[in-house]
Structures are given as structure tokens and as C-alpha cells.
Design a protein around this motif. Structure first.
Motif, short mmCIF file in Angstrom:
data_model
loop_
_atom_site.label_atom_id
_atom_site.label_comp_id
_atom_site.label_asym_id
_atom_site.label_seq_id
_atom_site.Cartn_x
_atom_site.Cartn_y
_atom_site.Cartn_z
N ILE A 107 91.82 -27.29 89.32
CA ILE A 107 92.54 -28.55 89.51
C ILE A 107 91.59 -29.62 90.04
CG2 ILE A 107 94.59 -29.65 90.47
CD1 ILE A 107 95.68 -26.88 91.13
N VAL A 125 99.51 -24.57 94.13
CA VAL A 125 99.88 -25.81 94.84
C VAL A 125 101.40 -25.90 94.91
CG1 VAL A 125 99.77 -28.33 94.79
CG2 VAL A 125 97.78 -26.98 94.13
N LEU A 130 96.25 -19.93 87.99
CA LEU A 130 97.37 -19.00 88.14
C LEU A 130 98.51 -19.37 87.19
CD1 LEU A 130 97.51 -18.70 92.02
CD2 LEU A 130 96.75 -16.97 90.41
N LEU A 170 93.51 -18.33 94.82
CA LEU A 170 92.44 -17.34 94.65
C LEU A 170 91.12 -17.86 95.22
CD1 LEU A 170 93.19 -16.40 90.94
CD2 LEU A 170 93.99 -15.25 93.01
S1 SF4 Z 1 91.25 -22.63 93.70
FE1 SF4 Z 1 92.45 -24.15 92.56
S2 SF4 Z 1 92.65 -23.28 90.49
FE2 SF4 Z 1 91.98 -21.60 91.82
S3 SF4 Z 1 93.90 -20.64 92.43
FE3 SF4 Z 1 93.42 -22.12 94.03
S4 SF4 Z 1 94.52 -23.99 93.47
FE4 SF4 Z 1 94.47 -22.66 91.65
#
Ligand code: SF4
Ligand code: SF4
Ligand code: SF4
Lengths: 191, 342
Positions: free
Chosen positions: A164, A70, A65, A157
């Protein structure tokens, strides 16, 4: 007495047809089983373990994003409500006031509010937080560690492969049941 | 938790922009000369996002008044407290145990309690008071249990105890008061309760570090960590004097709440111990900063591991005026002696 039917003679076409029917039946069975399992298995989401996280800053920079999913969260039951909060103030601030130069947070995402003297309440303005973890370091190094990073599920998402998690040096990310999407800190752990 | 904005859409332009930025981050990370030990926090990343304590973690050698002269391993894991009895015996609180040992003759007796030992104080007769989370247990000079005291309250969190010939003072971090008992365990009073015209109570104790010492003379000293001070009281609880300032500079007490522990030398000087930036310092009997016993460079691993949180280094003083430091992570008592030139 009627004469018994003559046994049917196996043909190549019949043999292949029966094989195909068997394969289709097997595939349908396997599909149904897998679907059943899928429906029974609980949905999972990504979360990070605050006791493994070393606040390396990757959470701020590696989420897919534009602004990371986070965020810093404040576990109020663990907070000391300190006047000199090391998660809020830079080491050696010029004054215990809200001047930007005194604040740890690079985006000014932490709100400070006076309570009964000498206690102060700290809250995270999440839309401003980029999840860098700088405040987490200050809080954990000196205080009770009530600031911690968490994947916020109103933003995340839930990528198949969290961008990450791939780079997290502490292997702090894992999939957790969607019914318990946060990993909270506890006073017992601190003791 | 607050509600936040909906997630930003992922698009090709954004993806490329992020990829370019990440290449920049990688370059920056390579340039940053940060600590490189495994587990160290924030070893890379943009400097603006790093919590930087570098300028406070090196001690100017001109302030170093003590030097390390030895280490004695703790007989048990999870060393937390150290104290010295009147006969020169050391008492080490480690996990659920208190181990008596003598620096010359070696280990003595050991007692085991039902939960983690949080504070220990020898009495003038060589007896011992041991604090677990919510109550005290009394042992005689041979390590035989004599009595178990009643818990002062359901939420008590005892972090310091000090016994004199007549009195016992117990620091309760949960209620932020010092409890005053007689030697038999009868509660005589509470020091630090909210007085008239005062708000927020006397002691500010954000984390479970709240230490207390009696003497010399009719004087009780209490760490007030949230106010970054040491405060003295008459044994009946009348406030007397205080000293200490909040500062990351050597002369002050750093972080949100320090000092975590303290003790007094025979000549009345104070030895203080801070958590966060681990540093042990010496102050005059009236609170002027004199120098450093051991700076952060003596405890590098205490700054490195964010998963653990701050660990307080308990301090004691032996008959020879040497400073004993309970180094939890090293699992040893470290001995520091004042330099002849100091
Ligand atoms: S799964 Fe990980 S990379 Fe994907 S939106 Fe969520 S925190 Fe960000
Ligand atoms: S990538 Fe891992 S270690 Fe780094 S801030 Fe995120 S959770 Fe913490
Ligand atoms: S310092 Fe970083 S993690 Fe903490 S509130 Fe600010 S942006 Fe969020």
C-alpha cells in the motif's frame, strides 16, 4: 649468545594466506558490528499517518492480504457521539435507523448503540471492515474526525515493502517503532 | 480497539485473483469522473467505496439571492472570525490577533493576545470583548486592554460572545451552556443547564462550533448544532422559539452539527453558515428558507482537503446589509450583496 634467527623470506603463498586471514577478520568484525547495531536498533512496523491520509480507497485494495490489514479505528475521546453521525449515515438517509440503505459502510462494519438521549456510540466490527475509508471521509468532512484508518498489527505481515505504501498518493505510510505502532489523533490537532 | 481475525495466508491463487481484481480497479478508476484536484479525497476507486456528495455541492441558480462584490485580505494569517462594530469598523480575529479596519479608510489598530482568538464582539460604545479558549478580555474603543475576565471553568472552550448595552452572553462549547454576565464581568447565570425532566442538556455541541447572538429586542438566539436548530431565549434564559431541520437539502442544516455560525440582518432575517458542505444561506425572521448567499461552489477548496477537517465560515453583516464571510482558506473577508431582483 645465540645467533639471531634469520629473517623469514616472504613467499607468495604466505602473502596470500595473510591477506585471506585479514579479510576474514575484517568480515567477522563488520558482521559483529552490524549484528550489534541490528540488535540495538528497535524493530519497526508500517503505519499510516491519519493526518496525511486522504482515504483514497487504496488501503482496501492494495494490501497483499486477502482482506486488508488496514482497518478503521474509532478514537472515542474525539467522537461527538452524534445522533446523525456522518461517518455512519449516508448523506440524506431515509431515516436515522440501522437500515443498510442508510449506512455509509459498504460492509455494515459500524455498530451504533444508543446512550443517554441524544447521544450514540459507534464501534468498528473489525473483522467486517475492509479499510475502504468511506466512513472516514464522512466523519472528517463534517465532524470531529474520530474515525481514522490504521494498520492493525495483529493482521499486518510487516512486509519489507508495504504494497500500500508504494501506491499511497498521500505518502502517508512510514515505518514507526514497534513499541509505538499506532499514530493516534488528538483533540489538540483538531483545535 | 477490537481484536480481529488472524491474517489470511498469502497464496498464489489469492495473489493472482487480487492482481486481476486490481486491474479491474484501475479500469474503474479511469472510468470514474471524480474531482481531480490534488489532495481531493477519494478521487478514484469503486463508486460503492466513495463517499459521494456530488448532488449536494451544486446550487440551483434560482436560489442564489446574493452575489460576491469584493474581497478584503486579512492583515494577519489564520482568519477565523469577522464582526462589524457600531461605527462601521470591521474586527477580524486572525491567529492571536484582532485587527480593526474600516472598509473605506483601511487598517486601524490591532491587539495581540497570548493565544488564538476564538470569538469577538463589539459593544455598543465601540468597545470590544475578545474570547480566547478559556476567558474573555475587554478592550476599549481605541484597542487598550481594560480587563481580563476570570475563566468560567478549567475546561472552558469559548466559541461565541455577544455584548449588549447591559449584558454579555458567552457560548462555552465544553460545558454546552451560554454564560450570562453583566458588562463588568460578573456571572449572572447559565442558560442551557440540564433542567428537570430533561436528559442530555439543552444544547448538543459535538464539535467546537457554538454561536450566540442577542437582539433585536430582549431576545437571545443560540445555535444548537447537534439538533440542527436555532433557538431563542429571553435574556434571563427562558426558552422561547426554535426553528431548523437536519437535511442535506438546501432548506435544512447538513451534517452532524450545523449551523456553525449565524448572524441577523437588520430586518430580522437570519444568515447561517454551515461547515462540511460550505454554504451560506438566508432565512426569514421566522425561519423559512429564502435562498442562498454563497453555495459550495464559492468555496471549492473546503470540500477538497481531508487532512484539515471542517472549517466554519464566520459571517457578519455590515450597515448596508452586505454579508461578510471570513474565508479562512482564502485569507480574506468576502463581501456578498443581495441581488436587486431578489
Ligand atoms: S505491510 Fe502493508 S501490504 Fe503488507 S500486510 Fe501490512 S498493510 Fe498489508
Ligand atoms: S493509500 Fe494512503 S491515502 Fe489512500 S487510504 Fe491508504 S493511507 Fe489513506
Ligand atoms: S466504511 Fe470502510 S473503513 Fe469504514 S468501517 Fe466500513 S469498511 Fe471499514
Amino acid at each position: 649468545m645465540s645467533a639471531p634467527e634469520a629473517p623469514s623470506v616472504p613467499t607468495r603463498r604466505g602473502f596470500l594466506g595473510a591477506g585471506l586471514r585479514g579479510a576474514l577478520l575484517f568480515a567477522a568484525g563488520a558482521f559483529t558490528t552490524l549484528m550489534g547495531r541490528h540488535l540495538r536498533a528497535e524493530r519497526t512496523v508500517w503505519q499510516l499517518d491519519p493526518y496525511k491520509c486522504i482515504a483514497c480507497t487504496n488501503c482496501a485494495t492494495h494490501c497483499v492480504l486477502e482482506q486488508s490489514a488496514v482497518k478503521c479505528v474509532q478514537f472515542h475521546p474525539m467522537c461527538g457521539y452524534c445522533k446523525l453521525c456522518t461517518g455512519y449515515f449516508e448523506p440524506q438517509p431515509s431515516g436515522l435507523n440501522t437500515g443498510a440503505e442508510n449506512q455509509v459502510c459498504p460492509t455494515g462494519a459500524i455498530q451504533r448503540r444508543a446512550l443517554e438521549d441524544p447521544y450514540y456510540e459507534y464501534r468498528i466490527d473489525e473483522p467486517l471492515c475492509i479499510g475502504c475509508g468511506k466512513c472516514v471521509v464522512g466523519c472528517v468532512l463534517f465532524g470531529n474526525g474520530s474515525f481514522a484508518l490504521q494498520v492493525r498489527h495483529d493482521r499486518c505481515l510487516n512486509c519489507n515493502e508495504c504494497a500500500i505504501a508504494i501506491v499511497c498518493p498521500a505518502q502517508a505510510f512510514s515505518r514507526v517503532p514497534a513499541s509505538q505502532p499506532y499514530q493516534l489523533k488528538t483533540r489538540e490537532h483538531q483545535a | 480497539m477490537n481484536r480481529s481475525r488472524p491474517p489470511a495466508a498469502v497464496n498464489r491463487r489469492g495473489f493472482l485473483a487480487r492482481a486481476a481484481r486490481r486491474l479491474g480497479w484501475v479500469g474503474l478508476a479511469g472510468l470514474v469522473t471524480a474531482r481531480s484536484r490534488a489532495g481531493a479525497p477519494q478521487t478514484g476507486g469503486e463508486p460503492a467505496l466513495r463517499y459521494n456528495l456530488d448532488r449536494f455541492t451544486k446550487t440551483d441558480p434560482k436560489y442564489l439571492r446574493f452575489e460576491e462584490v469584493g474581497r478584503v485580505p486579512s492583515p494577519r494569517a489564520s482568519l477565523r472570525r469577522v464582526t462589524v462594530g457600531p461605527s462601521g469598523h470591521w474586527y477580524l480575529a486572525a491567529g492571536n490577533h484582532v485587527c480593526q479596519l474600516h472598509p473605506r479608510t483601511g487598517p486601524g489598530w490591532e491587539v495581540t493576545l497570548a493565544s488564538t482568538v476564538r470569538c469577538v464582539s463589539p459593544g455598543p460604545e465601540g468597545d470590544l470583548l475578545v474570547g480566547v479558549r478559556d476567558h474573555l478580555e475587554a478592550f476599549d474603543a481605541r484597542g487598550q486592554r481594560r480587563s481580563t475576565w476570570a475563566a468560567p471553568g478549567p475546561k472552558a472552550w469559548l466559541t461565541g460572545v455577544c455584548a449588549t448595552a447591559r449584558d454579555v452572553f458567552v457560548a462555552d462549547a465544553a460545558s454546552r451552556v451560554v454564560l450570562h454576565y453583566d458588562r463588568g464581568g460578573t456571572l449572572l447565570g447559565r442558560i442551557g443547564t440540564r433542567g428537570a425532566g430533561r436528559t442530555g442538556g439543552v444544547f448538543v455541541v459535538p464539535s467546537p462550533y457554538f454561536d450566540v447572538h442577542a437582539g433585536p429586542g430582549e431576545e437571545l438566539w443560540v445555535a444548537n448544532p447537534g439538533r440542527h436548530r436555532l433557538e431563542s431565549f429571553g435574556l434571563e434564559g427562558t426558552p422561547k422559539t426554535s426553528w431548523g431541520v437536519a437535511s442535506f437539502d438546501l432548506a435544512g442544516f447538513c451534517g452532524c452539527c450545523n449551523p456553525a455560525h449565524f448572524v441577523r440582518l437588520r430586518d430580522g432575517r437570519f444568515i447561517t453558515s454551515e461547515k462540511g458542505i460550505p454554504r451560506i444561506k438566508v432565512y426569514s425572521a421566522t425561519g423559512e428558507f429564502e435562498g442562498v448567499v454563497a453555495g459550495p461552489e464559492a468555496f471549492p477548496e473546503y470540500l477538497d482537503n481531508l487532512n484539515r477537517g471542517p472549517v466554519g465560515l464566520d459571517v457578519a453583516v455590515d450597515e448596508a446589509g452586505q454579508v461578510l464571510v471570513a474565508d479562512t482558506l482564502a485569507g480574506a473577508v468576502r463581501i456578498f450583496r443581495e441581488r436587486p431582483s431578489a
